[in-house]
Design a protein around this motif. Structure first.
Motif, PDB file in Angstrom:
ATOM      1  N   ALA A   1     -49.525   3.578  16.080  1.00  8.52           N
ATOM      2  CA  ALA A   1     -48.647   2.606  16.740  1.00  8.52           C
ATOM      3  C   ALA A   1     -48.988   1.182  16.306  1.00  8.52           C
ATOM      4  O   ALA A   1     -48.115   0.317  16.269  1.00  8.52           O
ATOM      5  CB  ALA A   1     -48.761   2.746  18.259  1.00  8.52           C
ATOM      6  N   ILE A   2     -50.233   0.931  15.943  1.00  7.70           N
ATOM      7  CA  ILE A   2     -50.658  -0.404  15.515  1.00  7.70           C
ATOM      8  C   ILE A   2     -50.229  -0.678  14.076  1.00  7.70           C
ATOM      9  O   ILE A   2     -49.735  -1.752  13.756  1.00  7.70           O
ATOM     10  CB  ILE A   2     -52.192  -0.562  15.651  1.00  7.70           C
ATOM     11  CG1 ILE A   2     -52.599  -0.446  17.126  1.00  7.70           C
ATOM     12  CG2 ILE A   2     -52.671  -1.876  15.054  1.00  7.70           C
ATOM     13  CD1 ILE A   2     -54.091  -0.353  17.347  1.00  7.70           C
ATOM     14  N   VAL A   3     -50.396   0.298  13.194  1.00  9.53           N
ATOM     15  CA  VAL A   3     -50.165   0.079  11.759  1.00  9.53           C
ATOM     16  C   VAL A   3     -48.783   0.519  11.284  1.00  9.53           C
ATOM     17  O   VAL A   3     -48.445   0.330  10.116  1.00  9.53           O
ATOM     18  CB  VAL A   3     -51.251   0.798  10.922  1.00  9.53           C
ATOM     19  CG1 VAL A   3     -52.631   0.256  11.233  1.00  9.53           C
ATOM     20  CG2 VAL A   3     -51.206   2.303  11.134  1.00  9.53           C
ATOM     21  N   GLN A   4     -47.974   1.070  12.174  1.00 15.69           N
ATOM     22  CA  GLN A   4     -46.678   1.629  11.798  1.00 15.69           C
ATOM     23  C   GLN A   4     -45.777   0.620  11.087  1.00 15.69           C
ATOM     24  O   GLN A   4     -45.215   0.917  10.036  1.00 15.69           O
ATOM     25  CB  GLN A   4     -45.983   2.160  13.044  1.00 15.69           C
ATOM     26  CG  GLN A   4     -44.644   2.796  12.791  1.00 15.69           C
ATOM     27  CD  GLN A   4     -44.070   3.395  14.063  1.00 15.69           C
ATOM     28  OE1 GLN A   4     -44.605   3.234  15.149  1.00 15.69           O
ATOM     29  NE2 GLN A   4     -42.971   4.092  13.912  1.00 15.69           N
ATOM     30  N   ASN A   5     -45.627  -0.575  11.635  1.00 18.35           N
ATOM     31  CA  ASN A   5     -44.754  -1.575  11.014  1.00 18.35           C
ATOM     32  C   ASN A   5     -45.293  -2.031   9.658  1.00 18.35           C
ATOM     33  O   ASN A   5     -44.518  -2.321   8.747  1.00 18.35           O
ATOM     34  CB  ASN A   5     -44.568  -2.777  11.937  1.00 18.35           C
ATOM     35  CG  ASN A   5     -43.772  -2.427  13.168  1.00 18.35           C
ATOM     36  OD1 ASN A   5     -43.013  -1.467  13.174  1.00 18.35           O
ATOM     37  ND2 ASN A   5     -43.956  -3.201  14.226  1.00 18.35           N
ATOM     38  N   CYS A   6     -46.603  -2.103   9.531  1.00 17.36           N
ATOM     39  CA  CYS A   6     -47.193  -2.521   8.253  1.00 17.36           C
ATOM     40  C   CYS A   6     -47.027  -1.433   7.195  1.00 17.36           C
ATOM     41  O   CYS A   6     -46.818  -1.738   6.023  1.00 17.36           O
ATOM     42  CB  CYS A   6     -48.668  -2.860   8.439  1.00 17.36           C
ATOM     43  SG  CYS A   6     -48.943  -4.284   9.515  1.00 17.36           S
ATOM     44  N   MET A   7     -47.105  -0.171   7.605  1.00 18.01           N
ATOM     45  CA  MET A   7     -46.940   0.923   6.645  1.00 18.01           C
ATOM     46  C   MET A   7     -45.516   0.959   6.097  1.00 18.01           C
ATOM     47  O   MET A   7     -45.297   1.394   4.978  1.00 18.01           O
ATOM     48  CB  MET A   7     -47.288   2.264   7.297  1.00 18.01           C
ATOM     49  CG  MET A   7     -48.777   2.464   7.495  1.00 18.01           C
ATOM     50  SD  MET A   7     -49.693   2.476   5.951  1.00 18.01           S
ATOM     51  CE  MET A   7     -49.198   4.046   5.282  1.00 18.01           C
ATOM     52  N   ALA A   8     -44.564   0.471   6.872  1.00 17.33           N
ATOM     53  CA  ALA A   8     -43.177   0.435   6.407  1.00 17.33           C
ATOM     54  C   ALA A   8     -43.014  -0.541   5.243  1.00 17.33           C
ATOM     55  O   ALA A   8     -42.069  -0.422   4.462  1.00 17.33           O
ATOM     56  CB  ALA A   8     -42.245   0.051   7.549  1.00 17.33           C
ATOM     57  N   LEU A   9     -43.949  -1.492   5.091  1.00 16.00           N
ATOM     58  CA  LEU A   9     -43.879  -2.473   4.013  1.00 16.00           C
ATOM     59  C   LEU A   9     -44.532  -1.977   2.722  1.00 16.00           C
ATOM     60  O   LEU A   9     -44.346  -2.571   1.668  1.00 16.00           O
ATOM     61  CB  LEU A   9     -44.549  -3.774   4.445  1.00 16.00           C
ATOM     62  CG  LEU A   9     -43.955  -4.448   5.684  1.00 16.00           C
ATOM     63  CD1 LEU A   9     -44.776  -5.676   6.051  1.00 16.00           C
ATOM     64  CD2 LEU A   9     -42.506  -4.819   5.449  1.00 16.00           C
ATOM     65  N   ILE A  10     -45.319  -0.910   2.821  1.00 15.76           N
ATOM     66  CA  ILE A  10     -46.022  -0.363   1.656  1.00 15.76           C
ATOM     67  C   ILE A  10     -45.060   0.550   0.898  1.00 15.76           C
ATOM     68  O   ILE A  10     -44.462   1.447   1.485  1.00 15.76           O
ATOM     69  CB  ILE A  10     -47.267   0.451   2.088  1.00 15.76           C
ATOM     70  CG1 ILE A  10     -48.193  -0.399   2.937  1.00 15.76           C
ATOM     71  CG2 ILE A  10     -47.977   1.038   0.883  1.00 15.76           C
ATOM     72  CD1 ILE A  10     -48.840  -1.533   2.220  1.00 15.76           C
ATOM     73  N   PRO A  11     -44.887   0.347  -0.421  1.00 15.69           N
ATOM     74  CA  PRO A  11     -44.001   1.245  -1.179  1.00 15.69           C
ATOM     75  C   PRO A  11     -44.544   2.667  -1.149  1.00 15.69           C
ATOM     76  O   PRO A  11     -45.740   2.886  -1.322  1.00 15.69           O
ATOM     77  CB  PRO A  11     -44.024   0.690  -2.599  1.00 15.69           C
ATOM     78  CG  PRO A  11     -44.860  -0.530  -2.582  1.00 15.69           C
ATOM     79  CD  PRO A  11     -45.485  -0.675  -1.232  1.00 15.69           C
ATOM     80  N   GLN A  12     -43.656   3.617  -0.914  1.00 16.52           N
ATOM     81  CA  GLN A  12     -44.046   5.028  -0.872  1.00 16.52           C
ATOM     82  C   GLN A  12     -44.287   5.543  -2.283  1.00 16.52           C
ATOM     83  O   GLN A  12     -43.543   5.228  -3.195  1.00 16.52           O
ATOM     84  CB  GLN A  12     -42.958   5.861  -0.193  1.00 16.52           C
ATOM     85  CG  GLN A  12     -42.705   5.462   1.247  1.00 16.52           C
ATOM     86  CD  GLN A  12     -43.923   5.668   2.118  1.00 16.52           C
ATOM     87  OE1 GLN A  12     -44.593   6.686   2.025  1.00 16.52           O
ATOM     88  NE2 GLN A  12     -44.232   4.689   2.950  1.00 16.52           N
ATOM     89  N   GLN A  13     -45.324   6.340  -2.429  1.00 23.70           N
ATOM     90  CA  GLN A  13     -45.630   6.955  -3.720  1.00 23.70           C
ATOM     91  C   GLN A  13     -44.686   8.135  -3.936  1.00 23.70           C
ATOM     92  O   GLN A  13     -44.457   8.933  -3.037  1.00 23.70           O
ATOM     93  CB  GLN A  13     -47.079   7.468  -3.742  1.00 23.70           C
ATOM     94  CG  GLN A  13     -48.099   6.368  -3.573  1.00 23.70           C
ATOM     95  CD  GLN A  13     -48.161   5.446  -4.767  1.00 23.70           C
ATOM     96  OE1 GLN A  13     -47.904   5.878  -5.880  1.00 23.70           O
ATOM     97  NE2 GLN A  13     -48.464   4.192  -4.542  1.00 23.70           N
ATOM     98  N   THR A  14     -44.119   8.211  -5.089  1.00 17.82           N
ATOM     99  CA  THR A  14     -43.256   9.348  -5.407  1.00 17.82           C
ATOM    100  C   THR A  14     -43.920  10.165  -6.508  1.00 17.82           C
ATOM    101  O   THR A  14     -44.554   9.632  -7.409  1.00 17.82           O
ATOM    102  CB  THR A  14     -41.867   8.883  -5.898  1.00 17.82           C
ATOM    103  OG1 THR A  14     -42.038   8.030  -7.032  1.00 17.82           O
ATOM    104  CG2 THR A  14     -41.130   8.137  -4.800  1.00 17.82           C
TER     105      THR A  14
END
Length: 170
Positions: free
Chosen positions: A152-165
Motif C-alpha cells: 500500500a505504501i509503494v504501490q503508486n511508486c511502482m506504477a511509475l517503474i517501467p514493467q520488464q517484458t
C-alpha cells in the motif's frame, strides 16, 4: 534380458512412491495458490525503487510520517495500517427461551462478538544525494501479511517503474 529381471526384481517404482509424489505435488500447488501478490510486489519494490529521485518518491508516496537527515543521507519513513473485523462463529449448543428449548444457533443478532485482525507496515527509504539507496520494511505484523500491507505504501511508486517484458527467443 536385464540382470534385474533375471533376479526377479522389478524396474518399476512402487505404487506408494508414485502416490507420495502426486500428493507432494498437490500440496505444493495448494500452497502456491495461497500466495499473496501484493507481498510479492512489495518485495520487488525493494530493488525496483533503488535509484528513484527524492522528488519522484515524494510525489508518488507522499509526505513521510517521519524523516531524519544524518550526514549526507535522508531517511523517510512511511506507515500503513488497517484493521479487519469479522463476526466470530456463533456458539452452538442448547438454548432455551419462553419455555421452548431447542438446539442449534443462538437467537437474533449475533451477540457472540467480532474478531479483529491488525495489519501494519513501516517502510523506511534511505536516500543518499537525493536518490533512493535502500528500502527496508518493518512492523508488528509478520510474514506476507506485513508485506501485503507494505505494498500500500509503494504501490503508486511502482506504477511509475517501467514493467520488464520478456522478449521471445529468435
Amino acid at each position: 534380458m536385464s540382470v534385474r529381471r533375471l533376479m526377479g526384481r522389478s524396474t518399476r517404482k512402487p505404487v506408494a512412491s508414485r502416490a507420495l509424489c502426486v500428493a507432494a505435488l498437490a500440496a505444493a500447488g495448494a500452497l502456491g495458490g495461497c500466495a499473496n501478490p501484493a507481498a510479492d510486489e512489495a518485495l520487488v519494490a525493494q530493488t525496483a525503487l533503488i535509484g528513484m529521485p527524492k522528488e519522484t518518491l515524494l510525489s508518488c508516496a507522499g509526505v513521510p510520517e517521519r524523516q531524519a537527515t544524518v550526514d549526507n543521507r535522508d531517511f523517510f519513513t512511511y506507515r500503513s495500517s488497517r484493521l479487519v473485523s469479522y463476526p466470530s462463529p456463533p456458539p452452538i449448543g442448547y438454548y432455551g427461551g419462553w419455555g421452548w428449548p431447542h438446539y442449534g444457533y443462538g437467537y437474533g443478532w449475533p451477540s457472540y462478538g467480532y474478531e479483529v485482525s491488525s495489519f501494519d507496515c513501516e517502510a523506511t527509504f534511505s536516500l543518499r544525494n537525493g536518490v533512493v539507496e535502500r528500502v527496508v520494511y518493518g512492523g508488528a505484523t509478520g510474514g506476507s501479511a506485513r508485506l501485503g500491507q507494505c505494498y500500500a505504501i509503494v504501490q503508486n511508486c511502482m506504477a511509475l517503474i517501467p514493467q520488464q517484458t520478456i522478449k521471445p527467443a529468435p
